[in-house]
Write a protein that holds these residues in place. Structure first.
Motif, PDB file in Angstrom:
ATOM      1  N   ASN B  91       0.888  -1.319   0.135  1.00 50.35           N
ATOM      2  CA  ASN B  91      -0.040   0.072  -0.124  1.00 50.35           C
ATOM      3  C   ASN B  91       0.703   1.262  -0.039  1.00 50.35           C
ATOM      4  N   LEU B  92       1.988   1.000  -1.026  1.00 47.78           N
ATOM      5  CA  LEU B  92       2.795   2.395  -0.831  1.00 47.78           C
ATOM      6  C   LEU B  92       2.081   3.523  -1.737  1.00 47.78           C
ATOM      7  N   PHE B  93       2.245   4.749  -1.724  1.00 46.90           N
ATOM      8  CA  PHE B  93       1.632   5.708  -2.217  1.00 46.90           C
ATOM      9  C   PHE B  93       2.536   5.800  -3.713  1.00 46.90           C
ATOM     10  N   GLN B  94       2.011   5.503  -5.002  1.00 50.73           N
ATOM     11  CA  GLN B  94       2.376   5.363  -6.215  1.00 50.73           C
ATOM     12  C   GLN B  94       3.153   6.462  -6.731  1.00 50.73           C
ATOM     13  N   ASN B  95       2.632   7.749  -6.333  1.00 51.62           N
ATOM     14  CA  ASN B  95       3.130   8.981  -6.901  1.00 51.62           C
ATOM     15  C   ASN B  95       4.346   9.588  -6.026  1.00 51.62           C
ATOM     16  N   MET B  96       4.832   8.769  -4.875  1.00 48.72           N
ATOM     17  CA  MET B  96       5.756   9.356  -4.333  1.00 48.72           C
ATOM     18  C   MET B  96       7.044   8.377  -4.238  1.00 48.72           C
ATOM     19  N   ASP B  97       8.337   8.675  -4.032  1.00 48.11           N
ATOM     20  CA  ASP B  97       9.417   7.912  -4.096  1.00 48.11           C
ATOM     21  C   ASP B  97       9.531   7.511  -2.636  1.00 48.11           C
ATOM     22  N   ALA B  98      10.423   6.313  -2.694  1.00 54.15           N
ATOM     23  CA  ALA B  98      10.559   5.551  -1.342  1.00 54.15           C
ATOM     24  C   ALA B  98      10.581   6.609  -0.095  1.00 54.15           C
ATOM     25  N   LEU B  99      11.711   7.548  -0.407  1.00 51.85           N
ATOM     26  CA  LEU B  99      11.898   8.309   0.669  1.00 51.85           C
ATOM     27  C   LEU B  99      10.755   9.430   1.235  1.00 51.85           C
ATOM     28  N   ARG B 100       9.981   9.725   0.082  1.00 58.01           N
ATOM     29  CA  ARG B 100       8.683  10.573   0.514  1.00 58.01           C
ATOM     30  C   ARG B 100       7.671   9.568   0.968  1.00 58.01           C
ATOM     31  N   ASN B 101       7.531   8.553   0.558  1.00 57.18           N
ATOM     32  CA  ASN B 101       6.486   7.331   1.026  1.00 57.18           C
ATOM     33  C   ASN B 101       6.938   7.411   2.730  1.00 57.18           C
TER      34      ASN B 101
END
Lengths: 242, 246
Positions: B91-101
């Motif tokens: 359930n990661l936010f697809q529009n954000m990179d790993a760090l931003r998630n």
């Protein structure tokens, strides 16, 4: 007015005729812009109200569904009449431009609410769970990840619908709104050939709608993968500004 | 006193059909409780129920001596500040990179200093072996890498208890070990965890207690060795026998 098309052409392209068509073109564009800006704003609000993760109030959701379902099923001309008489019933004397712009807004609101609803519902439910479990509210979710991800589902049909809506404004000629179709009818009645009068109409509608179609296609390609939230400087800048 | 006390907790998805029936579990700080049981036994539902993602019908949940009122937004919000969950599907936010998630919730919701959070998030991502993937988007990461980002995201919230919901179930077999290693690191650091897992070797290795569930109820509870070597109920015997024979 007699004569062949070639004979009529110089007179048809006279300054007064071109300026007449340009004014009508301006009215069509203005009707579309005012109607779409107001309509899409209302439509977005209706779509947000309809999403249980954003607004968890059942009566508001019913209201949103009712509005959207009703006005999506009514032809543009009928909506135009409803708005026209609604203004009369409440005793407001408004211009035909206002009546048409309101109708365009009504249609845009009803359809865009549905388009945005579908876009938001296309997102996996599990992302809402993740957001909720982190205490991320509905409005923040919309801003940070839901809308950025659903644009790719929303924008293409929204732009196609906008093109259709711009074409629908021609129906306003029925209530004598001085827009493109009305202007073409007047030129035709002045004796110019229908080929010239309505041919120019075809070209002018094409000039409005074709760039929108091209833009929709470009957006579709651009939005294939949601991007734009790389971490780093913008995040720090936001926090420091706060 | 236990840090989290679940007492006769009953809940449903739609307010009608019960998926959890009279579930009682106590968790002390530093404990690792593993929930095992067949599919549909209510393990994941219990984690979702604890996070307030189900409709609770009866029972009581006490967190650090305070009763959680799931009908009260403030109470649920306070609970979610102390518990974090990692889902099966990342359930990661697809529009954000790993760090931003990882940083988005501490910065935007907890209103913490972004520079400080980014430093912590970078350290967390390094800890789970993703130091070179800070700016990769979810669709550029493998399932195992996405799950490790999800674990880092949950840890960035500094939870008192970490809930792990079948975090390896959606992964290809060759990616499972990298996520299990990340969980082992957390266990070694003394993180309190309530996890649903089908990885019985891991369950046996790190759990302080194992809870067997079936049809929404707790049917047996004990140390990992006791549950695996000497299950008392017939249902637990059958389940353990079946999974250990694989």
């Amino acid at each position: 007015m007699g004569g062949s098309l070639l004979e009529q052409l110089p007179l048809f392209l006279s300054y007064s005729n071109v300026s007449f068509l340009a004014q009508a073109f301006g009215v069509t564009v203005a009707l579309s812009i005012v109607g779409c800006v107001v309509g899409y704003t209302v439509g977005a609000l209706l779509a947000f109200i309809r999403n249980r993760h954003v607004v968890d109030v059942l009566p508001a959701r019913f209201l949103s569904v009712g509005f959207s379902e009703t006005f999506r099923r009514v032809p543009f001309l009928v909506k135009l009449m409803v708005v026209f008489f609604a203004f009369e019933v409440v005793g407001m004397r408004v211009s035909m431009f206002t009546v048409t712009a309101t109708t365009v807004a009504l249609a845009a609101a009803a359809f865009s609410a549905e388009i945005m609803r579908a876009g938001l519902e296309a997102l996996p439910e599990s992302q809402w769970d993740a957001a909720e479990s982190m205490n991320m509210g509905g409005v923040m979710s919309l801003r940070l990840w839901a809308l950025p991800q659903s644009w790719k589902v929303i924008l293409s049909p929204a732009l196609s619908f906008t093109v259709g809506l711009i074409k629908s404004t021609s129906i306003a000629s029925q209530i004598s709104v001085f827009e493109l179709t009305y202007a073409a009818k007047v030129l035709n009645e002045r004796g110019f050939s229908p080929v010239l009068s309505f041919g120019s109409l075809l070209v002018l509608y094409f000039l409005i709608c074709y760039p929108l179609n091209l833009y929709a296609r470009r957006l579709e390609r651009q939005l294939e993968r949601p991007r734009g939230w790389k971490s780093g400087a913008p995040l720090l800048a936001e926090s420091e500004a706060a | 006193m236990h840090y989290l006390e679940i007492d006769r907790f009953t809940a449903s998805y739609d307010g009608k059909e019960q998926v959890l029936v009279d579930v009682s579990i106590q968790i002390a700080k530093g404990e690792i409780i593993s929930l095992i049981g067949p599919s549909g036994s209510g393990k994941s539902s219990l984690l979702r129920g604890l996070m307030g993602l189900l409709v609770p019908q009866s029972g009581e949940v006490m967190l650090d001596g305070e009763k959680v009122d799931y009908t009260n937004r403030k109470s649920v919000k306070a609970l979610r500040e102390r518990l974090a969950i990692v889902f099966q599907q990342y359930n990661l936010f697809q529009n954000m990179d790993a760090l931003r998630n990882v940083t988005v919730a501490p910065v935007k919701i907890r209103k913490r200093n972004a520079r400080e959070v980014e430093e912590e998030a970078t350290a967390l991502l390094r800890k789970v072996g993703l130091g070179d993937k800070l700016h990769a988007y979810p669709d550029e990461l493998s399932g195992g890498q996405q799950q490790r980002v999800a674990i880092a995201r949950a840890l960035a919230l500094k939870p008192d208890i970490l809930l792990l919901d079948e975090v390896t179930s959606a992964l290809d077999p060759e990616l499972v070990s990298e996520v299990l290693d990340a969980i082992r690191i957390l266990a070694a650091e003394g993180m309190t965890m309530l996890m649903v897992s089908h990885e019985m070797a891991l369950v046996r290795e790190i759990s302080t207690r194992v809870v067997m569930m079936d049809r929404g109820r707790v049917i047996e509870e004990g140390s990992a060795d006791r549950i695996f070597d000497n299950p008392r109920t017939r249902r637990c015997q059958a389940f353990v026998g079946k999974i250990l024979s694989h």
